[in-house]
Design an enzyme around this catalytic site. Structure first.
Site, short mmCIF file in Angstrom:
data_model
loop_
_atom_site.label_atom_id
_atom_site.label_comp_id
_atom_site.label_asym_id
_atom_site.label_seq_id
_atom_site.Cartn_x
_atom_site.Cartn_y
_atom_site.Cartn_z
N ASP A 127 0.55 -1.59 0.06
CA ASP A 127 -0.57 -0.33 0.09
C ASP A 127 1.26 0.72 -0.03
O ASP A 127 2.12 1.40 0.97
CB ASP A 127 -0.63 0.25 0.86
CG ASP A 127 -1.15 1.39 1.45
OD1 ASP A 127 -2.98 1.36 0.42
OD2 ASP A 127 -1.67 2.29 2.23
N ASP A 181 -4.03 2.97 -4.99
CA ASP A 181 -2.27 2.58 -4.95
C ASP A 181 -2.15 1.17 -4.06
O ASP A 181 -1.25 1.21 -3.22
CB ASP A 181 -2.04 3.77 -4.01
CG ASP A 181 -2.90 4.31 -2.26
OD1 ASP A 181 -4.16 2.87 -1.96
OD2 ASP A 181 -2.45 3.90 -1.95
#
Length: 287
Positions: A171, A214
């Site tokens: 992440d 993301d």
């Protein structure tokens, strides 16, 4: 009489092989050795015909060239057809009238070139379609659709062959801040840069997936959990220095999970996700 019988048999063999090849191709791809066997039989018959009855050879040469492009990979088909075309054209000039031989050479060459163009266009279209189906259009990373399939494949290898493999949930930190401050265009540029960074430091058989936004997943065959942690920690330290824009630096949190035998994909992803949030919370506490 005997020569006519031999010519008739040669024509029958060519027709039979072409029909059988077409029928087999409808069912699926032919093995390489079968392709070479068919090529050898048809090629030998055409060479025989070009010596004994050049006109018959001229008639069947285009069909032979088309068949080679259907059976062999593109580059190999180009080499094989070019070789046979040169050989049979040379024999045609020895046996036929010059004008007829020239017309035959030009027509068969045209067929060969058209086949090459059509097959190349078709292969390129298939490649584009496959890329669209399995890759994220922005970053070029593999997409979510292929994730489960690849993890299941590696899980089977771990179970059957006692291999090791790790998955890493990733992440990107500060991505939302960067998007809000500098715009989505810069955010997209950062995602592309991140994928390029990962590709630079991973091996050829490692696979990177974009799960959305993301979030990414990295599959590392042949690497256990301990080595995977060391490996991805190095990349984690590189991200802020490599991916910075207007004083906003991307960060990276990760969670590693080693694939074990008889463990479901959902369980593996849950473990990696849990490890990710543990890493994220630890980094927040360190700050």
């Amino acid at each position: 009489m005997q020569q006519k019988y031999a010519l008739g048999m040669a024509v029958i063999v060519v027709i039979a092989v072409l029909v059988l090849t077409a029928a087999r191709l409808i069912q699926g791809k032919l093995s390489v050795w079968k392709c070479f066997l068919i090529c050898a039989v048809e090629g030998a018959m055409l060479v025989y015909l070009s010596i004994q009855s050049p006109l018959i050879s001229v008639i069947w040469l285009p069909a032979f060239l088309v068949g080679m492009f259907m059976m062999f990979p593109f580059k190999m088909a180009c080499v094989i057809t070019a070789g046979f075309w040169l050989t049979l054209t040379y024999l045609g000039f020895l046996q036929l009238d010059v004008e007829l031989a020239l017309r035959s050479a030009m027509s068969s060459c045209l067929v060969m070139m058209l086949c090459a163009v059509i097959v190349k266009t078709y292969n390129d279209a298939i490649m584009v379609a496959e890329n669209v189906a399995v890759k994220d259009p922005l970053t070029g990373a593999l997409n979510r659709r292929t994730l489960v399939e690849q993890v299941e494949l590696e899980s089977e290898r771990v179970s059957r062959y006692s291999q090791v493999c790790s998955i890493i949930m990733i992440d990107l930190d500060n991505f939302k801040t960067l998007n809000d401050k500098l715009g989505h265009g810069v955010g997209d540029e950062m995602l592309v840069g991140f994928v390029s960074l990962i590709n630079e430091y991973t091996r050829r058989n490692d696979k990177l997936f974009r799960l959305g936004g993301d979030e990414f997943m990295l599959l590392l065959p042949g690497m256990n959990e301990e080595n995977a942690n060391i490996f991805v920690a190095r990349i984690q330290n590189l991200v802020p220095s490599k991916l910075t824009m207007d004083s906003v630096s991307l960060g990276m949190s990760f969670g590693v999970c080693e694939i074990t035998a008889n463990t479901s994909v959902e369980s593996l992803l849950e473990k990696a996700d849990k490890a990710l949030y543990e890493n994220k919370n630890q980094r927040k506490q360190e700050k």
